[in-house]
Design a protein around this motif. Structure first.
Motif, PDB file in Angstrom:
ATOM      1  N   GLU A 174       0.822  -1.200   0.000  1.00 56.08           N
ATOM      2  CA  GLU A 174       0.000   0.000   0.000  1.00 56.08           C
ATOM      3  C   GLU A 174       0.865   1.263   0.000  1.00 56.08           C
ATOM      4  O   GLU A 174       0.508   2.277  -0.602  1.00 56.08           O
ATOM      5  CB  GLU A 174      -0.923   0.010   1.215  1.00 56.08           C
ATOM      6  CG  GLU A 174      -1.962  -1.110   1.224  1.00 56.08           C
ATOM      7  CD  GLU A 174      -2.836  -1.063   2.462  1.00 56.08           C
ATOM      8  OE1 GLU A 174      -2.694  -0.095   3.250  1.00 56.08           O
ATOM      9  OE2 GLU A 174      -3.646  -1.981   2.656  1.00 56.08           O
ATOM     10  N   PHE A 175       1.997   1.194   0.681  1.00 56.22           N
ATOM     11  CA  PHE A 175       2.865   2.363   0.812  1.00 56.22           C
ATOM     12  C   PHE A 175       3.743   2.553  -0.429  1.00 56.22           C
ATOM     13  O   PHE A 175       3.766   3.630  -1.039  1.00 56.22           O
ATOM     14  CB  PHE A 175       3.732   2.224   2.061  1.00 56.22           C
ATOM     15  CG  PHE A 175       4.639   3.393   2.320  1.00 56.22           C
ATOM     16  CD1 PHE A 175       4.141   4.566   2.853  1.00 56.22           C
ATOM     17  CD2 PHE A 175       5.989   3.324   2.019  1.00 56.22           C
ATOM     18  CE1 PHE A 175       4.970   5.657   3.092  1.00 56.22           C
ATOM     19  CE2 PHE A 175       6.831   4.408   2.255  1.00 56.22           C
ATOM     20  CZ  PHE A 175       6.320   5.567   2.790  1.00 56.22           C
ATOM     21  N   VAL A 176       4.474   1.548  -0.810  1.00 58.04           N
ATOM     22  CA  VAL A 176       5.433   1.653  -1.918  1.00 58.04           C
ATOM     23  C   VAL A 176       4.734   1.550  -3.270  1.00 58.04           C
ATOM     24  O   VAL A 176       5.163   2.145  -4.260  1.00 58.04           O
ATOM     25  CB  VAL A 176       6.526   0.570  -1.787  1.00 58.04           C
ATOM     26  CG1 VAL A 176       7.498   0.611  -2.969  1.00 58.04           C
ATOM     27  CG2 VAL A 176       7.299   0.755  -0.484  1.00 58.04           C
ATOM     28  N   GLY A 177       3.645   0.776  -3.314  1.00 53.94           N
ATOM     29  CA  GLY A 177       2.958   0.578  -4.583  1.00 53.94           C
ATOM     30  C   GLY A 177       3.416  -0.642  -5.328  1.00 53.94           C
ATOM     31  O   GLY A 177       3.068  -0.829  -6.504  1.00 53.94           O
ATOM     32  N   LYS A 178       4.195  -1.494  -4.684  1.00 56.30           N
ATOM     33  CA  LYS A 178       4.686  -2.726  -5.298  1.00 56.30           C
ATOM     34  C   LYS A 178       4.800  -3.777  -4.208  1.00 56.30           C
ATOM     35  O   LYS A 178       5.225  -3.469  -3.094  1.00 56.30           O
ATOM     36  CB  LYS A 178       6.052  -2.489  -5.948  1.00 56.30           C
ATOM     37  CG  LYS A 178       6.678  -3.726  -6.566  1.00 56.30           C
ATOM     38  CD  LYS A 178       8.054  -3.446  -7.146  1.00 56.30           C
ATOM     39  CE  LYS A 178       7.937  -2.635  -8.426  1.00 56.30           C
ATOM     40  NZ  LYS A 178       9.259  -2.536  -9.118  1.00 56.30           N
ATOM     41  N   PRO A 179       4.448  -5.028  -4.500  1.00 57.49           N
ATOM     42  CA  PRO A 179       4.569  -6.087  -3.486  1.00 57.49           C
ATOM     43  C   PRO A 179       6.015  -6.230  -3.020  1.00 57.49           C
ATOM     44  O   PRO A 179       6.960  -6.065  -3.798  1.00 57.49           O
ATOM     45  CB  PRO A 179       4.091  -7.339  -4.231  1.00 57.49           C
ATOM     46  CG  PRO A 179       3.223  -6.826  -5.323  1.00 57.49           C
ATOM     47  CD  PRO A 179       3.820  -5.519  -5.742  1.00 57.49           C
ATOM     48  N   TYR A 180       6.156  -6.546  -1.757  1.00 59.60           N
ATOM     49  CA  TYR A 180       7.495  -6.665  -1.183  1.00 59.60           C
ATOM     50  C   TYR A 180       8.333  -7.706  -1.917  1.00 59.60           C
ATOM     51  O   TYR A 180       9.543  -7.535  -2.104  1.00 59.60           O
ATOM     52  CB  TYR A 180       7.378  -7.027   0.306  1.00 59.60           C
ATOM     53  CG  TYR A 180       8.699  -7.302   0.965  1.00 59.60           C
ATOM     54  CD1 TYR A 180       9.710  -6.350   0.974  1.00 59.60           C
ATOM     55  CD2 TYR A 180       8.952  -8.531   1.580  1.00 59.60           C
ATOM     56  CE1 TYR A 180      10.930  -6.599   1.573  1.00 59.60           C
ATOM     57  CE2 TYR A 180      10.167  -8.792   2.185  1.00 59.60           C
ATOM     58  CZ  TYR A 180      11.155  -7.832   2.180  1.00 59.60           C
ATOM     59  OH  TYR A 180      12.369  -8.088   2.773  1.00 59.60           O
ATOM     60  N   LEU A 213      18.603   6.491   0.442  1.00 56.53           N
ATOM     61  CA  LEU A 213      17.357   6.848  -0.213  1.00 56.53           C
ATOM     62  C   LEU A 213      17.206   8.365  -0.218  1.00 56.53           C
ATOM     63  O   LEU A 213      17.690   9.050   0.680  1.00 56.53           O
ATOM     64  CB  LEU A 213      16.172   6.224   0.524  1.00 56.53           C
ATOM     65  CG  LEU A 213      16.228   4.700   0.747  1.00 56.53           C
ATOM     66  CD1 LEU A 213      15.025   4.255   1.571  1.00 56.53           C
ATOM     67  CD2 LEU A 213      16.284   3.961  -0.574  1.00 56.53           C
ATOM     68  N   THR A 214      16.545   8.885  -1.221  1.00 60.55           N
ATOM     69  CA  THR A 214      16.264  10.320  -1.281  1.00 60.55           C
ATOM     70  C   THR A 214      14.779  10.516  -1.537  1.00 60.55           C
ATOM     71  O   THR A 214      14.240   9.999  -2.513  1.00 60.55           O
ATOM     72  CB  THR A 214      17.066  11.007  -2.394  1.00 60.55           C
ATOM     73  OG1 THR A 214      18.462  10.786  -2.172  1.00 60.55           O
ATOM     74  CG2 THR A 214      16.804  12.505  -2.402  1.00 60.55           C
ATOM     75  N   GLY A 215      14.129  11.244  -0.653  1.00 60.43           N
ATOM     76  CA  GLY A 215      12.692  11.440  -0.768  1.00 60.43           C
ATOM     77  C   GLY A 215      11.961  10.274  -0.150  1.00 60.43           C
ATOM     78  O   GLY A 215      12.517   9.198   0.139  1.00 60.43           O
ATOM     79  N   THR A 216      10.679  10.452   0.098  1.00 60.55           N
ATOM     80  CA  THR A 216       9.877   9.383   0.664  1.00 60.55           C
ATOM     81  C   THR A 216       9.700   8.253  -0.341  1.00 60.55           C
ATOM     82  O   THR A 216       9.676   8.476  -1.565  1.00 60.55           O
ATOM     83  CB  THR A 216       8.495   9.910   1.112  1.00 60.55           C
ATOM     84  OG1 THR A 216       7.716   8.822   1.614  1.00 60.55           O
ATOM     85  CG2 THR A 216       7.756  10.547  -0.039  1.00 60.55           C
ATOM     86  N   MET A 217       9.545   7.059   0.153  1.00 63.24           N
ATOM     87  CA  MET A 217       9.309   5.889  -0.693  1.00 63.24           C
ATOM     88  C   MET A 217       7.824   5.671  -0.959  1.00 63.24           C
ATOM     89  O   MET A 217       7.444   4.703  -1.619  1.00 63.24           O
ATOM     90  CB  MET A 217       9.920   4.642  -0.070  1.00 63.24           C
ATOM     91  CG  MET A 217      11.433   4.654   0.003  1.00 63.24           C
ATOM     92  SD  MET A 217      12.244   4.695  -1.643  1.00 63.24           S
ATOM     93  CE  MET A 217      12.670   6.441  -1.768  1.00 63.24           C
ATOM     94  N   ARG A 218       6.995   6.547  -0.467  1.00 62.60           N
ATOM     95  CA  ARG A 218       5.557   6.432  -0.696  1.00 62.60           C
ATOM     96  C   ARG A 218       5.258   6.538  -2.201  1.00 62.60           C
ATOM     97  O   ARG A 218       5.596   7.523  -2.850  1.00 62.60           O
ATOM     98  CB  ARG A 218       4.805   7.522   0.055  1.00 62.60           C
ATOM     99  CG  ARG A 218       3.275   7.457  -0.141  1.00 62.60           C
ATOM    100  CD  ARG A 218       2.572   8.617   0.547  1.00 62.60           C
ATOM    101  NE  ARG A 218       2.762   8.565   1.983  1.00 62.60           N
ATOM    102  CZ  ARG A 218       2.015   7.841   2.818  1.00 62.60           C
ATOM    103  NH1 ARG A 218       1.021   7.087   2.338  1.00 62.60           N
ATOM    104  NH2 ARG A 218       2.252   7.857   4.123  1.00 62.60           N
ATOM    105  N   GLY A 219       4.649   5.513  -2.731  1.00 62.17           N
ATOM    106  CA  GLY A 219       4.290   5.516  -4.145  1.00 62.17           C
ATOM    107  C   GLY A 219       5.457   5.466  -5.099  1.00 62.17           C
ATOM    108  O   GLY A 219       5.310   5.772  -6.283  1.00 62.17           O
ATOM    109  N   SER A 220       6.641   5.089  -4.617  1.00 64.05           N
ATOM    110  CA  SER A 220       7.845   5.120  -5.478  1.00 64.05           C
ATOM    111  C   SER A 220       7.881   3.979  -6.483  1.00 64.05           C
ATOM    112  O   SER A 220       8.676   4.021  -7.427  1.00 64.05           O
ATOM    113  CB  SER A 220       9.102   5.068  -4.604  1.00 64.05           C
ATOM    114  OG  SER A 220       9.173   3.829  -3.898  1.00 64.05           O
TER     115      SER A 220
END
Length: 222
Positions: A174-180, A213-220
């Protein structure tokens, strides 16, 4: 013998020197706006303060020497530059205040990292206890992305790891937008409580050992 009278000659005043005819009449150099003054104002508007200050100083010296025009432009450049300096100082001060309130740079136990906070730490360490709060916009090690609820009471260490991983994996997609399973990022968890609590008892973290990392990983989608 009487000599006939000579003709009366008009009295002529000598012509004034040519220079005196120009008194009070601006020369071409005085009529034209000083180029340095124009350049000073032009560079001050986009915030090129050091260049604008130098050009304004040169313009004022030239205008004083030649009597040219452009003094208002030069002073305008100085005023605009001052506004930029004040605005920059205010922005820096507000940023420092914001960082202080956010705790950026402060070292805290990893269990106290709030969701949405980024941090710096050695993710390869066997026991990760302390982290330093970091600005998400700057390079950082990891990010706390969720708190989840997991029924951990009475479970073994291995069982606790399995349940916590499953719960964090659900929040991960839900956070990254891709399954772990298909992500290049690594996932970590911190058990805050063995019992269920209202706001979650497992803290979920995302990072990539050896990489900043640079920037939030939300939706990355990483």
């Amino acid at each position: 013998m009487n000599q006939p009278p000579s003709e009366i000659q008009p009295v002529r005043q000598p012509l004034p020197p040519a220079e005196s005819w120009l008194e009070g009449v601006p020369t071409p150099a005085q009529q034209k706006q000083d180029g340095y003054a124009v350049a000073a104002l032009a560079t001050s508007l986009p915030g090129m303060v050091p260049i604008a200050l130098v050009l304004a100083g040169i313009a004022l010296r030239r205008i004083k020497r030649t009597g040219g025009r452009g003094k208002r432009l030069a002073y305008g450049a100085l005023l605009v530059s001052l506004c930029w300096v004040i605005a920059t100082a205010v922005a820096v001060t507000l940023n420092l205040i914001g960082e202080h309130r956010a705790g950026i740079g402060r070292t805290v136990p990893i269990s106290q990292v709030a969701v949405g906070r980024c941090f710096d730490a050695d993710l390869d360490a066997d026991a990760l206890k302390l982290v330093r709060i970091a600005d998400c916009a700057a390079p950082h090690t990891g990010e706390a992305y969720a708190k989840v609820s997991a029924a951990l009471a009475g479970l073994s260490v291995a069982q606790t790891g399995t349940v916590a991983t499953q719960q964090c994996a659900g929040a991960f997609v839900e956070f990254v937008g891709k399954p772990y399973e298909r992500s290049e990022l690594d996932m970590y968890y911190v058990v805050l409580e063995n019992r269920d609590v209202a706001d979650g008892n497992v803290l979920c973290l995302v990072g990539m050992p050896g990489t900043k990392l640079t920037g939030t990983m939300r939706g990355s989608q990483r």
